[in-house]
Design a protein around this motif. Structure first.
Motif, PDB file in Angstrom:
ATOM      1  N   GLN A  84     -36.957 -43.796  22.498  1.00 15.84           N
ATOM      2  CA  GLN A  84     -37.788 -43.272  21.414  1.00 15.84           C
ATOM      3  C   GLN A  84     -38.304 -41.882  21.755  1.00 15.84           C
ATOM      4  O   GLN A  84     -38.290 -40.987  20.918  1.00 15.84           O
ATOM      5  N   TYR A  85     -38.749 -41.685  22.998  1.00 13.82           N
ATOM      6  CA  TYR A  85     -39.256 -40.379  23.410  1.00 13.82           C
ATOM      7  C   TYR A  85     -38.171 -39.313  23.293  1.00 13.82           C
ATOM      8  O   TYR A  85     -38.384 -38.243  22.714  1.00 13.82           O
ATOM      9  N   TYR A  86     -36.975 -39.579  23.836  1.00  9.76           N
ATOM     10  CA  TYR A  86     -35.908 -38.585  23.802  1.00  9.76           C
ATOM     11  C   TYR A  86     -35.387 -38.355  22.391  1.00  9.76           C
ATOM     12  O   TYR A  86     -35.012 -37.242  22.035  1.00  9.76           O
ATOM     13  N   PHE A  87     -35.362 -39.403  21.566  1.00 13.62           N
ATOM     14  CA  PHE A  87     -34.958 -39.220  20.173  1.00 13.62           C
ATOM     15  C   PHE A  87     -35.982 -38.351  19.449  1.00 13.62           C
ATOM     16  O   PHE A  87     -35.612 -37.452  18.683  1.00 13.62           O
ATOM     17  N   ASP A  88     -37.267 -38.613  19.673  1.00 15.63           N
ATOM     18  CA  ASP A  88     -38.320 -37.808  19.052  1.00 15.63           C
ATOM     19  C   ASP A  88     -38.226 -36.345  19.482  1.00 15.63           C
ATOM     20  O   ASP A  88     -38.422 -35.438  18.663  1.00 15.63           O
ATOM     21  N   GLY A 125     -34.027 -14.791  18.237  1.00 13.82           N
ATOM     22  CA  GLY A 125     -33.068 -14.153  17.349  1.00 13.82           C
ATOM     23  C   GLY A 125     -31.903 -15.028  16.931  1.00 13.82           C
ATOM     24  O   GLY A 125     -30.972 -14.539  16.304  1.00 13.82           O
ATOM     25  N   ASP A 126     -31.913 -16.303  17.270  1.00 10.95           N
ATOM     26  CA  ASP A 126     -30.888 -17.226  16.792  1.00 10.95           C
ATOM     27  C   ASP A 126     -31.481 -18.631  16.722  1.00 10.95           C
ATOM     28  O   ASP A 126     -32.581 -18.879  17.197  1.00 10.95           O
ATOM     29  N   TYR A 127     -30.733 -19.522  16.095  1.00  6.59           N
ATOM     30  CA  TYR A 127     -31.227 -20.883  15.938  1.00  6.59           C
ATOM     31  C   TYR A 127     -30.977 -21.694  17.197  1.00  6.59           C
ATOM     32  O   TYR A 127     -30.014 -21.469  17.919  1.00  6.59           O
ATOM     33  N   ASN A 128     -31.848 -22.669  17.424  1.00  8.16           N
ATOM     34  CA  ASN A 128     -31.740 -23.542  18.591  1.00  8.16           C
ATOM     35  C   ASN A 128     -30.730 -24.650  18.302  1.00  8.16           C
ATOM     36  O   ASN A 128     -30.858 -25.359  17.304  1.00  8.16           O
ATOM     37  N   LYS A 129     -29.755 -24.784  19.151  1.00  4.99           N
ATOM     38  CA  LYS A 129     -28.756 -25.836  18.968  1.00  4.99           C
ATOM     39  C   LYS A 129     -29.230 -27.170  19.555  1.00  4.99           C
ATOM     40  O   LYS A 129     -28.546 -28.182  19.420  1.00  4.99           O
ATOM     41  N   CYS A 130     -30.360 -27.169  20.222  1.00  5.27           N
ATOM     42  CA  CYS A 130     -30.984 -28.374  20.775  1.00  5.27           C
ATOM     43  C   CYS A 130     -30.049 -29.117  21.722  1.00  5.27           C
ATOM     44  O   CYS A 130     -30.092 -30.351  21.821  1.00  5.27           O
ATOM     45  N   LYS A 131     -29.219 -28.373  22.413  1.00  6.57           N
ATOM     46  CA  LYS A 131     -28.241 -28.978  23.314  1.00  6.57           C
ATOM     47  C   LYS A 131     -28.921 -29.762  24.435  1.00  6.57           C
ATOM     48  O   LYS A 131     -28.496 -30.859  24.789  1.00  6.57           O
ATOM     49  N   LYS A 188     -28.576 -38.493  25.240  1.00  7.46           N
ATOM     50  CA  LYS A 188     -27.332 -39.165  25.636  1.00  7.46           C
ATOM     51  C   LYS A 188     -27.450 -39.758  27.037  1.00  7.46           C
ATOM     52  O   LYS A 188     -26.980 -40.867  27.292  1.00  7.46           O
ATOM     53  N   TRP A 189     -28.090 -39.022  27.945  1.00  8.05           N
ATOM     54  CA  TRP A 189     -28.252 -39.531  29.308  1.00  8.05           C
ATOM     55  C   TRP A 189     -29.091 -40.804  29.299  1.00  8.05           C
ATOM     56  O   TRP A 189     -28.735 -41.793  29.946  1.00  8.05           O
ATOM     57  N   THR A 245     -28.123 -44.880  30.393  1.00 11.50           N
ATOM     58  CA  THR A 245     -28.776 -45.751  31.382  1.00 11.50           C
ATOM     59  C   THR A 245     -28.962 -47.169  30.857  1.00 11.50           C
ATOM     60  O   THR A 245     -29.070 -48.105  31.646  1.00 11.50           O
ATOM     61  N   LYS A 246     -28.988 -47.324  29.559  1.00 14.66           N
ATOM     62  CA  LYS A 246     -29.260 -48.639  28.964  1.00 14.66           C
ATOM     63  C   LYS A 246     -28.094 -49.605  29.121  1.00 14.66           C
ATOM     64  O   LYS A 246     -28.278 -50.809  29.017  1.00 14.66           O
ATOM     65  N   SER A 247     -26.902 -49.093  29.375  1.00 19.07           N
ATOM     66  CA  SER A 247     -25.740 -49.971  29.513  1.00 19.07           C
ATOM     67  C   SER A 247     -25.441 -50.314  30.975  1.00 19.07           C
ATOM     68  O   SER A 247     -24.449 -50.973  31.256  1.00 19.07           O
TER      69      SER A 247
END
Length: 112
Positions: A30-34, A53-59, A66-67, A71-73
């Motif tokens: 939930q924290y990482y999704f938020d 000067g550009d948009y954040n791709k939130c990589k 994803k990390w 861990t959940k599996s």
């Protein structure tokens, strides 16, 4: 060379209280999704565009999510190992990065 890195990692683990048997808190999806969702908001994108000067791709936020999901599996032992390695990697990155010590001279005596 590899042995020296291993010794340094062990010293870091000790300084970070990563003793055998120490249990890391599981990561919160939930924290990482938020964090990822907040990065994608209009306000956050406008702020990033204004500053850089550009948009954040939130990589970074997506990679963190994803990390955590990966861990959940894993088994509890593997999850703990992944959490401890990530914490160690973050600590190393923080220690190797720039700090205020790069700019300021450390005084041994008060300035008169």
């Amino acid at each position: 060379m590899e042995e020296k890195k291993h010794v340094e990692n062990e010293q870091l683990r000790e300084s970070m209280y990563l003793k055998p048997g120490y249990q890391e808190e599981p990561c919160s999806l939930q924290y990482y999704f938020d964090q990822m969702a907040m990065c994608l908001t209009v306000t956050s994108q406008i702020r990033h565009y204004y500053r850089y000067g550009d948009y954040n791709k939130c990589k970074g936020a997506f990679t963190d999510f994803k990390w955590c999901l990966s861990t959940k599996s894993k088994s509890p032992e593997e999850e703990q190992k992944m959490l401890q390695e990530r914490r160690l990697d973050q600590w190393v990155k923080l220690r190797e990065g720039p700090s205020s010590e790069d700019i300021w001279n450390v005084r041994t005596q008060p300035k008169h």
